[in-house]
Design a protein around this motif. Structure first.
Motif, PDB file in Angstrom:
ATOM      1  N   ARG A 217      -0.937   2.704 -10.652  1.00 42.80           N
ATOM      2  CA  ARG A 217      -0.861   1.071 -11.597  1.00 42.80           C
ATOM      3  C   ARG A 217       0.027   2.079 -12.261  1.00 42.80           C
ATOM      4  NH1 ARG A 217      -4.996  -1.985 -15.326  1.00 42.80           N
ATOM      5  NH2 ARG A 217      -3.686  -3.085 -16.798  1.00 42.80           N
ATOM      6  N   ARG A 218       0.653   3.088 -12.538  1.00 42.11           N
ATOM      7  CA  ARG A 218       1.977   2.490 -12.942  1.00 42.11           C
ATOM      8  C   ARG A 218       3.475   2.404 -12.115  1.00 42.11           C
ATOM      9  NH1 ARG A 218       2.458   5.493 -17.591  1.00 42.11           N
ATOM     10  NH2 ARG A 218       5.049   5.751 -18.917  1.00 42.11           N
ATOM     11  N   ALA A 219       3.132   3.210 -11.003  1.00 42.32           N
ATOM     12  CA  ALA A 219       3.845   2.876  -9.932  1.00 42.32           C
ATOM     13  C   ALA A 219       4.651   1.349  -9.952  1.00 42.32           C
ATOM     14  CB  ALA A 219       3.388   3.380  -8.508  1.00 42.32           C
ATOM     15  N   VAL A 220       3.400   0.538  -9.965  1.00 42.11           N
ATOM     16  CA  VAL A 220       3.812  -0.811  -9.339  1.00 42.11           C
ATOM     17  C   VAL A 220       4.084  -1.048 -10.975  1.00 42.11           C
ATOM     18  CG1 VAL A 220       2.776  -1.293  -7.711  1.00 42.11           C
ATOM     19  CG2 VAL A 220       1.444  -2.034  -9.809  1.00 42.11           C
ATOM     20  N   TRP A 221       3.361  -0.830 -12.191  1.00 44.24           N
ATOM     21  CA  TRP A 221       4.462  -1.661 -13.708  1.00 44.24           C
ATOM     22  C   TRP A 221       5.553  -1.229 -13.339  1.00 44.24           C
ATOM     23  CZ3 TRP A 221       6.396   2.520 -16.874  1.00 44.24           C
ATOM     24  CH2 TRP A 221       6.359   2.614 -18.099  1.00 44.24           C
ATOM     25  N   ALA A 222       6.262   0.126 -13.352  1.00 44.33           N
ATOM     26  CA  ALA A 222       7.372   0.467 -13.327  1.00 44.33           C
ATOM     27  C   ALA A 222       9.138  -0.686 -12.745  1.00 44.33           C
ATOM     28  CB  ALA A 222       7.040   1.949 -13.194  1.00 44.33           C
ATOM     29  N   ALA A 223       7.535  -0.824 -11.183  1.00 41.22           N
ATOM     30  CA  ALA A 223       8.501  -1.699 -10.486  1.00 41.22           C
ATOM     31  C   ALA A 223       8.500  -3.361 -10.167  1.00 41.22           C
ATOM     32  CB  ALA A 223       7.742  -1.816  -9.073  1.00 41.22           C
ATOM     33  N   GLY A 224       7.869  -3.721 -11.913  1.00 45.25           N
ATOM     34  CA  GLY A 224       7.743  -4.975 -12.797  1.00 45.25           C
ATOM     35  C   GLY A 224       6.778  -6.014 -12.128  1.00 45.25           C
TER      36      GLY A 224
ATOM     37  N   ARG B 199      10.143   3.591  -7.103  1.00 42.08           N
ATOM     38  CA  ARG B 199      11.171   3.844  -6.084  1.00 42.08           C
ATOM     39  C   ARG B 199      11.415   2.972  -5.673  1.00 42.08           C
ATOM     40  NH1 ARG B 199      16.151   6.494  -8.186  1.00 42.08           N
ATOM     41  NH2 ARG B 199      16.746   7.301  -9.821  1.00 42.08           N
ATOM     42  N   ALA B 200      10.517   3.771  -4.540  1.00 44.06           N
ATOM     43  CA  ALA B 200       9.667   2.932  -3.369  1.00 44.06           C
ATOM     44  C   ALA B 200       9.680   1.850  -3.127  1.00 44.06           C
ATOM     45  CB  ALA B 200       8.962   4.118  -2.755  1.00 44.06           C
ATOM     46  N   VAL B 201       8.815   1.487  -4.050  1.00 40.15           N
ATOM     47  CA  VAL B 201       7.449   0.155  -4.786  1.00 40.15           C
ATOM     48  C   VAL B 201       9.388  -1.107  -4.302  1.00 40.15           C
ATOM     49  CG1 VAL B 201       6.741  -1.633  -5.693  1.00 40.15           C
ATOM     50  CG2 VAL B 201       6.111   1.001  -5.112  1.00 40.15           C
ATOM     51  N   ARG B 202      10.596  -0.808  -5.034  1.00 42.75           N
ATOM     52  CA  ARG B 202      11.402  -1.701  -5.255  1.00 42.75           C
ATOM     53  C   ARG B 202      12.014  -1.910  -3.936  1.00 42.75           C
ATOM     54  NH1 ARG B 202      12.500   2.397  -9.974  1.00 42.75           N
ATOM     55  NH2 ARG B 202      11.426   1.066 -11.780  1.00 42.75           N
ATOM     56  N   LEU B 203      12.431  -0.300  -3.560  1.00 41.42           N
ATOM     57  CA  LEU B 203      12.871  -0.777  -1.854  1.00 41.42           C
ATOM     58  C   LEU B 203      11.971  -2.210  -1.131  1.00 41.42           C
ATOM     59  CD1 LEU B 203      13.751   2.388  -1.435  1.00 41.42           C
ATOM     60  CD2 LEU B 203      15.833   0.612  -1.601  1.00 41.42           C
TER      61      LEU B 203
ATOM     62  N   GLY C 284       0.868  -0.990  -0.063  1.00 44.43           N
ATOM     63  CA  GLY C 284      -0.014  -0.052   0.022  1.00 44.43           C
ATOM     64  C   GLY C 284       1.023   0.935   0.204  1.00 44.43           C
ATOM     65  N   PHE C 285       0.418   2.703  -0.788  1.00 39.55           N
ATOM     66  CA  PHE C 285       0.840   3.599  -0.886  1.00 39.55           C
ATOM     67  C   PHE C 285       0.267   4.860  -1.304  1.00 39.55           C
ATOM     68  CE2 PHE C 285       2.488   0.782  -4.859  1.00 39.55           C
ATOM     69  CZ  PHE C 285       1.291   1.701  -5.457  1.00 39.55           C
ATOM     70  N   GLY C 286       1.236   5.984  -1.380  1.00 44.07           N
ATOM     71  CA  GLY C 286       0.480   7.052  -1.217  1.00 44.07           C
ATOM     72  C   GLY C 286       1.913   7.941  -1.357  1.00 44.07           C
ATOM     73  N   LEU C 287       1.358   9.047  -2.174  1.00 40.34           N
ATOM     74  CA  LEU C 287       2.158  10.136  -2.821  1.00 40.34           C
ATOM     75  C   LEU C 287       1.838  11.248  -1.895  1.00 40.34           C
ATOM     76  CD1 LEU C 287       4.246   9.705  -5.473  1.00 40.34           C
ATOM     77  CD2 LEU C 287       5.238   9.438  -2.650  1.00 40.34           C
ATOM     78  N   HIS C 288       2.540  12.589  -1.052  1.00 39.13           N
ATOM     79  CA  HIS C 288       2.320  13.692  -0.616  1.00 39.13           C
ATOM     80  C   HIS C 288       1.838  14.556  -2.430  1.00 39.13           C
ATOM     81  CE1 HIS C 288       2.391  18.247   0.081  1.00 39.13           C
ATOM     82  NE2 HIS C 288       1.726  17.864   1.192  1.00 39.13           N
TER      83      HIS C 288
END
Length: 414
Positions: A183-190, A149-153, A134-138
């Motif tokens: 969706r795009r954030a996790v797509w970029a992380a594989g 990047r955060a998802v990969r970490l 789960g995640f969210g950005l300011h």
């Protein structure tokens, strides 16, 4: 799973319910100024660290942001006391063997200042070997590629550690359909996308209907990079038409159709009543790299005239693609379809280094009696290479033939 935290982002807002705020009759498990042993993760651009009371104001800003409210079930209203209670809850959870592991996302802005950028967490799933993301950005941190990047970490941490007493073998993600930033954030992380789960998430706005969600996951050994291209319909200008992305208000230009049923699959026809679902399907296909769809618009008025698409029936577009198109009745007979097809073909054949798809071979299928469509294909260089007999049911009874077309530019067979 995309969760509703104290703050989210359009760049990666995932939806879920937030832990309840600490109430006066509940004794705090951890003082807000006490930080448990939270592992610091960094890739040199993004740093994941323990939450702090200093994050509270930024958490409130994130939690009251329109995109956060749209995609997550963050409490409404949301104030500083909620943020402080939430920070306390996150810190206390690190001391519990089977609880959620949450990090604050820290980034450096254009002035060189380190700032709170949002939250990402890893929650226990159906078994100790499964996690949910789960995640969210300011708002200020969005659009910079920080969440991927955060998802990969976090995924790397999950697979390298025994988080809940067993090796983690899969991390899941879920987001409300339409949350393209998540969706795009996790797509970029594989992550691999598994499909859509109907009626599986409460409406953040409190509506009576449950919302559909996208779902995906990643396993150890999977590359932490995008598995497929994410195609986008860049604008292409012709002499009388422009190819551009579809917009929701293009629905007003859609006209009733009277084409014979054998000319086009019913599910693909542009209709006003099904336009939102039609558009979502095409956006999903573009995010998977299996199609590229344009609205064909009049160059002078920008009014939608029809659609042109390049697609693949067997996974992401590679060295071959199929051409498709449809036009509203008032747009026919003026050369718009031929020009749109020419522009799409040129884009398909152009090298990737020049912004095209780098396709080697194009194909198409038409009904044999659809002479207007056949003429479009001939005008851009297609030749018919096969005929299927009695494959399309004709409106008046009986069966019609289908034609197969191909376009191989010079050198395509070298």
């Amino acid at each position: 799973m995309t969760r509703a935290y104290a703050g989210w982002q359009a760049d990666a807002v995932t939806a879920t319910s937030q832990p309840p705020a600490v109430t006066p009759d509940v004794a705090p498990a951890v003082k807000p100024d006490v930080k448990p042993d939270v592992p610091v993760l960094t890739d040199g651009v993004v740093t994941l660290r323990a939450h702090s009371v200093e994050d509270a104001d930024a958490i409130v800003e994130q939690s009251t942001d329109p995109d956060s409210l749209r995609w997550t079930t963050v409490p409404r209203p949301y104030g500083r006391d909620d943020a402080l209670g939430w920070v306390e809850h996150n810190l206390a959870a690190w001391g519990e063997p089977g609880a959620t592991r949450s990090w604050a996302i820290e980034w450096t802005d254009d002035t060189g200042a380190s700032r709170y950028g949002g939250t990402i967490d890893l929650r226990p799933g159906a078994a100790p070997s499964v996690g949910e993301l789960g995640f969210g950005l300011h708002p200020d941190a969005r659009g910079r590629g920080l969440m991927s990047r955060a998802v990969r970490l976090v995924v790397g941490y999950a697979f390298a550690n025994t988080v809940w007493g067993a090796p983690v073998g899969r991390v899941h993600w879920r987001a409300v359909v339409g949350n393209w930033g998540s969706r795009r954030a996790v797509w970029a992380a594989g992550f691999t996308f598994h499909g859509t789960v109907p009626g599986s998430h409460p409406d953040p706005e409190g509506g009576p209907q449950a919302l559909d969600t996208w779902t995906g996951s990643i396993t150890p050994g999977d590359p932490l990079t995008a598995r497929t291209p994410w195609l986008a319909p860049t604008e292409i200008i012709g002499e009388q038409v422009r190819l551009r992305p579809w917009r929701p208000d293009d629905v007003d230009a859609i006209e009733p159709r009277d084409d014979p049923d054998n000319w086009m699959p019913a599910r693909s026809i542009l209709r006003r009543e099904t336009f939102p679902a039609w558009l979502l399907t095409r956006q999903e296909r573009m995010s998977e790299g299996t199609a590229l769809d344009w609205c064909v618009a009049d160059l002078g008025t920008d009014r939608a005239l029809g659609s042109v698409t390049l697609f693949s029936r067997g996974g992401p577009i590679g060295d071959a693609a199929e051409l498709g198109y449809q036009f509203f009745p008032s747009a026919r007979g003026r050369g718009a379809a031929k020009e749109a097809a020419r522009l799409a073909v040129a884009h398909a054949l152009a090298p990737v280094a020049e912004g095209g798809l780098g396709v080697r071979r194009l194909v198409a299928e038409t009904a044999a009696d659809n002479e207007a469509s056949n003429a479009v294909l001939r005008s851009v260089g297609f030749t018919s290479f096969g005929r299927e007999h009695a494959v399309d049911r004709l409106p008046g009874g009986g069966w019609g033939d289908g034609l197969h077309w191909e376009l191989l530019p010079p050198g395509a067979t070298d």
